[in-house]
Design an enzyme around this catalytic site. Structure first.
Site, PDB file in Angstrom:
ATOM      1  N   GLY A 100       0.773  -1.230   0.000  1.00 22.72           N
ATOM      2  CA  GLY A 100       0.000   0.000   0.000  1.00 22.72           C
ATOM      3  C   GLY A 100       0.802   1.276   0.000  1.00 22.72           C
ATOM      4  CG  HIS A 430      19.132   8.957  30.724  1.00 26.66           C
ATOM      5  ND1 HIS A 430      18.121   8.748  31.647  1.00 26.66           N
ATOM      6  CD2 HIS A 430      20.254   8.449  31.272  1.00 26.66           C
ATOM      7  CE1 HIS A 430      18.616   8.141  32.707  1.00 26.66           C
ATOM      8  NE2 HIS A 430      19.911   7.952  32.515  1.00 26.66           N
TER       9      HIS A 430
END
Length: 850
Positions: A100, A430
């Site tokens: 698609g 982090h």
């Protein structure tokens, strides 16, 4: 001259790089004698040439014309013949399936003249007008960029559709079938760089320079009445992997009607009642294809007035669960062996099976979304402070830690929380890195429709990035329960398949797999998950929480006596930590990294201290301890602490710090039978640094009568380039690929996402984050150099990796190739690394088989 066009009779699936998956498989079916409409494929070479220059390559038009003549002969019709017109479809087809994402145009060749011929030949005016309607709409959207909703409300009236086309393009709908054909081919070429295709490739890690092939195929019509139709079939259930008849069928329809979901389909089994001859032929063809491809096949077909035509086949996409079940079933059926079965599954699929999932059947309220940074499903009360999160979790309250962004200070709360939600950052922030390492659910950079307050109950989906208000029920993963020992290896077909393939992977792999673990609990889980030791114990994590005051005393010490007193109090605490690790890993190696981060990270933020001091002074009070801390923060300030006083430098500058840790390791090892200690010195850039630390460590070990290997992390580029020298003072190397990547590229993993990373992905500079998967050409070359020069100087040098990449499937393949002895990763990634290490040893060439 380059050949740009291939008839189906000239190709095969072995040419999918050139013909794309769809073209190669159509040719393969034609070679097998299956009923495939005549057609030809324009190669990916032609697409790449077009995208480079903005025009079709020299000679392509002539080749297309020549092959079109051959197609006309096979079909017995001519393009543009007003009496009996040939119509064709123009479809994309890249090497890797991108469903698609690129363009398709059907019924190419219809004009005001040929539509009458089509109606006369079929005896169905409605059908002919329906085909013309579809062409005008698809051509208008695909070739001319007419908005999707422009044709809404126009109904089926072709004159009205042509008026809309003229209004948007300033020209009449083209009445030259060859102009239609060539315009559609160019539109498919352009669709390779359409936004949705680019996004899909980025998500699926498909290279951006492959280009798409274009397939031109004679039309067959499923919309010719009740004895016609179209459908999709699978040779096995793509959700579970079980054998059976799976698929959908739609009578009196063309292919896009099934895909678009605009009409309700019927189960494939119902076709047997409508058209038993076609059904029986389809079942026979499905058996032929699965036996030929030796795998689950995904099939598209059309029935035109009782005649079955095959329009596409491919090795079918499947769920992660189905991948494992199908692979083992094929082994049992004698189709493939266990080595091949390992190549049919991936570490990424195994990881997916380990994540809990939400049950969304109750329609929960979605209030925002962000970056899906660490998969899983987590539910809890919103907590905005790390220490508060730890406190609440200790009482048994599930919490979600919500922060603008996280820092190492937030680790206690991150450990305590069910999941982490941040308003900044992305997959390399982090929060994301730590959460993935711990197997914690995490959504970063979230945008919310409401303001969350402490105590609000939320559910976060680390697989999709969705955030829901309230508690959404979760479904536990049976695979994690199996690893934890709660389910037997033969508990169900999926668990049985995973156990069988992992067992074979363990027999085949050369790489050992260790775990990154900082606590006895982490070590115990790692061992249950199959770890063969600890490759990284980060001792700095042991200095957080209540011990922080001892570290503050160490930093504030003005005399050797004060410093030694603080170290003396830390020693038994460290020794206790190591005893727990050695007991859980008795008989297996435990690599302890000496303290790595800069000491100022253990002090409160300067802004917070400054405010506390100022408020105390305003009240006329003595700031006391806060003033000392503030002075220490200013005294130790560095503009770039990640390149400053940390790692080995800290150990050499603060007398007694490393000695305390080495003594704690040695005393712990002496108390635990079977303990195998390895001491790792971080951030070494020169052999003299390692020699200095090694000499003191060996003296302490000898004093206590303990044997331990002493080695270093290779995480500074200079260390990789002088590995031959450093190896003379090292028993082992362990690559710290997080810092090696950070220093090698010259950017911070905490800052890269927000600063420029997304733009680099858009431009194709990065295909994937170098913090997620190892940069083979740059950082990988440093690793190759260090391995070669280290072993040349010391042939018995033991070498591993303990960075984030140790559990990344693609990176595991690289580490096998360069000759490492082991990888180390978070406990939750241990099974993934085991599987991938087995796959590469068994001959798999990559972590993604699709």
């Amino acid at each position: 001259m380059t050949k740009y066009v291939y008839d189906f009779a000239e190709g095969g699936r072995d040419l999918k790089d050139l013909l794309g998956g769809k073209g190669g498989n159509l040719a393969e079916m034609a070679r097998l004698g299956l009923p495939v409409p005549p057609g030809f494929t324009i190669t990916t070479d032609a697409c790449r040439a077009y995208l480079r220059t903005g025009r079709e390559p020299y000679g392509l038009a002539d080749e297309i014309a020549l092959h079109l003549e051959g197609l006309e002969r096979q079909a017995g019709r001519r393009l543009g013949d007003p009496a009996d017109p040939l119509l064709v479809s123009v479809r994309s087809g890249a090497k890797f399936s991108m469903p698609g994402m690129m363009e398709t145009v059907l019924n190419v060749g219809l004009t005001d003249a040929t539509v009458a011929g089509l109606a006369a030949r079929t005896g169905d005016e409605r059908f002919a007008q329906d085909c013309y309607r579809r062409l005008i709409q698809m051509y208008g959207r695909t070739v001319c960029g007419i908005p999707d909703d422009a044709f809404d409300g126009a109904g089926d009236a072709v004159p009205r559709l042509k008026e809309i086309f003229r209004a948007h393009t300033g020209r009449d709908f083209p009445q030259d079938p060859r102009e239609q054909l060539f315009s559609c081919i160019e539109a498919v070429f352009r669709s390779w760089n359409a936004e949705r295709a680019v996004l899909y490739r980025r998500q699926e890690r498909i290279p951006s320079d492959l280009g798409t092939a274009v397939n031109v195929v004679a039309m067959v019509f499923g919309n010719l009445g009740a004895d016609s139709g179209t459908g999709v079939a699978f040779t096995r259930d793509p959700a579970t992997g079980e054998r059976g008849v799976y698929g959908d069928y739609l009578a009196d329809a063309q292919g896009e009607d099934v895909v678009a979901g605009i009409r309700n389909t019927m189960p494939l089994q119902d076709l047997e009642q409508r058209d038993k001859a076609s059904y029986d032929q389809l079942m026979s063809i499905m058996t032929t294809l699965e036996e030929h491809y030796q795998d689950l096949c995904d099939i598209e077909f059309t029935i035109e007035r009782g005649k079955l035509w095959m329009l596409q086949t491919r090795v079918g996409k499947r769920t992660a669960a189905a991948a494992f079940v199908i692979a083992t079933h094929l082994v049992d059926e004698g189709v493939i062996d266990l080595d091949e079965a390992l190549g049919r599954v991936t570490g990424a699929q195994l990881a997916h099976l380990m994540f809990p999932a939400f049950d969304l059947s109750g329609g929960p309220r979605r209030v925002g979304s962000g970056v899906a940074a660490s998969p899983g499903a987590a539910v809890g009360a919103v907590v905005l402070d790390s220490h508060r999160a730890a406190e609440l979790a200790a009482t048994g309250t599930p919490v979600i830690l919500v922060r603008r962004e996280t820092t190492p200070d937030d680790l206690p709360g991150m450990i305590a929380a069910q999941g982490i939600l941040t308003s900044h950052g992305g997959k390399t922030s982090h929060a994301a890195v730590v959460a993935r390492g711990m197997g914690k659910t995490c959504v970063c950079g979230a945008t919310l429709d409401i303001e969350l307050r402490e105590g609000d109950l939320v559910s976060i989906d680390g697989t999709s990035g969705a955030v829901y208000l309230g508690s959404v029920p979760t479904q536990p993963s049976p695979i994690v329960r199996y690893f934890e020992g709660e389910l037997a290896p033969d508990a169900d077909p999926l668990v049985r398949a995973v156990d069988r393939l992992l067992t074979h992977a363990d027999k085949r792999r050369r790489l050992a797999v260790r775990a990154n673990a900082d606590t006895a609990g982490d070590a115990a889980r790692a061992r249950r998950f199959g770890a063969q030791g600890i490759g990284l114990c980060r001792t700095e994590h042991m200095f957080l929480g209540e011990r922080r005051t001892l570290v503050e005393r160490l930093i504030l010490a003005r005399t050797p006596q004060q410093r030694d007193a603080a170290l003396a109090e830390l020693l038994p605490l460290q020794r206790g930590d190591f005893i727990g690790l050695f007991r859980e890993m008795a008989g297996l190696p435990v690599t302890v990294r000496l303290i790595d981060p800069p000491l100022h990270e253990f002090l409160p933020p300067v802004e917070e201290l400054a405010v506390r001091v100022a408020r105390a002074e305003e009240r006329g009070e003595d700031p006391g301890h806060d003033r000392e801390l503030l002075d220490a923060v200013h005294r130790m300030h560095e503009d770039n602490p990640m390149l400053g006083l940390r790692g080995v430098r800290l150990g050499l500058v603060v007398p007694g710090l490393f000695a305390m840790q080495v003594r704690a390791i040695a005393e712990a090892a002496a108390q635990v039978p079977g303990a195998r200690a390895e001491i790792m010195v971080p951030l070494v850039g020169a052999v003299q640094e390692l020699e200095t630390v090694r000499a003191e460590a060996q003296r302490l070990l000898a004093e206590l009568g303990v044997r331990a290997r002493i080695g270093t992390m290779i995480e500074v580029p200079r260390a990789a380039l002088t590995a031959g020298e450093i190896a003379r003072a090292a028993d082992f190397f362990s690559f710290g690929t997080n810092d090696l990547t950070q220093m090698g590229w010259g950017f911070s993993r905490d800052d890269v996402e927000g600063a420029f990373f997304s733009r680099y992905l858009e431009l194709g500079i990065f295909g994937v984050s170098p913090f997620e998967s190892i940069d083979r050409d740059g950082v990988g070359r440093l690793i190759r150099i260090a391995v070669a020069e280290g072993r040349a100087a010391r042939p018995d040098l033991h070498i591993g990796v303990c960075g984030e990449h140790g559990g990344d499937p693609d990176s595991v393949h690289f580490f096998h190739e360069v000759g490492l002895d082991y990888v180390s990763c978070s406990p939750f990634r241990v099974p993934i690394a085991r599987l991938e290490a087995g796959r590469v040893a068994a001959g798999s060439t990559g972590s993604d088989t699709r």
